[in-house]
Design an enzyme around this catalytic site. Structure first.
Site, mmCIF file in Angstrom:
data_model
loop_
_atom_site.group_PDB
_atom_site.id
_atom_site.type_symbol
_atom_site.label_atom_id
_atom_site.label_comp_id
_atom_site.label_asym_id
_atom_site.label_seq_id
_atom_site.Cartn_x
_atom_site.Cartn_y
_atom_site.Cartn_z
ATOM 1 N N LEU A 36 0.820 -1.215 0.000
ATOM 2 C CA LEU A 36 0.000 0.000 0.000
ATOM 3 C C LEU A 36 0.854 1.265 0.000
ATOM 4 O O LEU A 36 2.032 1.235 0.375
ATOM 5 C CB LEU A 36 -0.908 0.010 1.235
ATOM 6 N N SER A 37 0.243 2.371 -0.395
ATOM 7 C CA SER A 37 0.892 3.670 -0.295
ATOM 8 C C SER A 37 1.225 3.939 1.173
ATOM 9 O O SER A 37 0.374 3.750 2.049
ATOM 10 C CB SER A 37 -0.050 4.758 -0.817
ATOM 11 N N SER A 39 3.427 2.234 2.920
ATOM 12 C CA SER A 39 3.828 1.005 3.618
ATOM 13 C C SER A 39 5.323 0.955 3.910
ATOM 14 O O SER A 39 5.763 0.214 4.787
ATOM 15 C CB SER A 39 3.422 -0.233 2.801
ATOM 16 N N GLY A 40 6.098 1.745 3.164
ATOM 17 C CA GLY A 40 7.545 1.758 3.374
ATOM 18 C C GLY A 40 8.345 1.219 2.200
ATOM 19 O O GLY A 40 9.564 1.017 2.311
ATOM 20 N N LYS A 41 7.695 1.007 1.068
ATOM 21 C CA LYS A 41 8.362 0.431 -0.106
ATOM 22 C C LYS A 41 9.581 1.240 -0.534
ATOM 23 O O LYS A 41 10.689 0.709 -0.678
ATOM 24 C CB LYS A 41 7.380 0.339 -1.292
ATOM 25 N N SER A 42 9.380 2.523 -0.783
ATOM 26 C CA SER A 42 10.473 3.371 -1.284
ATOM 27 C C SER A 42 11.576 3.538 -0.251
ATOM 28 O O SER A 42 12.768 3.531 -0.594
ATOM 29 C CB SER A 42 9.934 4.747 -1.706
ATOM 30 N N SER A 109 1.348 -1.682 -7.473
ATOM 31 C CA SER A 109 1.002 -2.853 -8.304
ATOM 32 C C SER A 109 -0.011 -3.742 -7.567
ATOM 33 O O SER A 109 0.352 -4.790 -7.042
ATOM 34 C CB SER A 109 2.256 -3.637 -8.707
#
Length: 201
Positions: A36-37, A39-42, A109
């Site tokens: 999710l936006s 969530s800590g991906k970047s 995604s």
């Protein structure tokens, strides 16, 4: 010059992937973060890139900021545009991976079909799906960019997690919950997964 040479495709004259990987002394692989936006991906992607860089590994991060402002600046957020966004990202990623570069993608995604399409384009053997499983409640509490508040007010349509669904990966290579794990702990788990995949035999 032999006229028959013209019938051979240019790919026969191009250097192969193994030549690039031999030059770089590493294997190309795709590390694909989904979640999710907020969530800590970047954040984790950037930290992973730094740790790999310290180890002499050439990486390239692809995320919304450098893709949506460039190659995909003509796309919106309709269902068709979201699919095309990921398709183009996957095609670009394949070029990087085939050049021996460790490619790190951080995109919502939101469903298995769209991620499966990306894996199919890039190559399943080169595709590591990382699920940043941080809960909607935690992501909304952080609301780093103020997007959830706008989505709740109806100012952003088709916002994943609020007005559009998110489908968790069925079989991710690794799951990370940033509400439980620190950035350092997350990167440690990633290094355990990624380093053996990219080391030249």
């Amino acid at each position: 010059m032999d006229e028959n040479n013209h019938i051979y495709p240019i790919f026969d004259r191009m250097l192969a992937r193994r030549d690039k990987e031999e030059l770089l002394k590493q294997r190309g692989v795709m590390v694909w973060f989904t979640g999710l936006s907020g969530s800590g991906k970047s954040t984790i992607a950037i930290a992973l890139e730094r740790e790999l860089h310290k180890r002499g590994v050439l990486c390239r991060i692809l995320d919304g900021d450098n893709i949506r402002s460039g190659i995909n600046n003509n796309l919106g957020f309709t269902e068709a545009d979201r699919v095309e966004n990921i398709r183009r990202i996957a095609e670009v990623s394949k070029l990087f991976v085939d050049t021996g570069i460790v490619t790190i993608a951080a995109f919502i995604s939101p469903n298995n079909d769209i991620r499966e399409m990306a894996a199919g384009i890039i190559g399943h053997d080169d595709f590591l799906e990382i699920y940043v499983s941080t809960s909607l409640e935690e992501c909304e509490r952080r609301d780093v960019k103020g997007l959830y508040a706008k989505a709740r007010k109806g100012e952003i349509k088709n916002f994943t997690g609020i007005s559009a669904p998110f489908e968790a990966p069925a079989r991710p290579a690794l799951t990370l919950d940033t509400a439980v794990l620190s950035v350092e702990e997350s990167v440690g788990k990633l290094l355990e997964l990624v380093l053996p995949k990219i080391q030249k035999k």
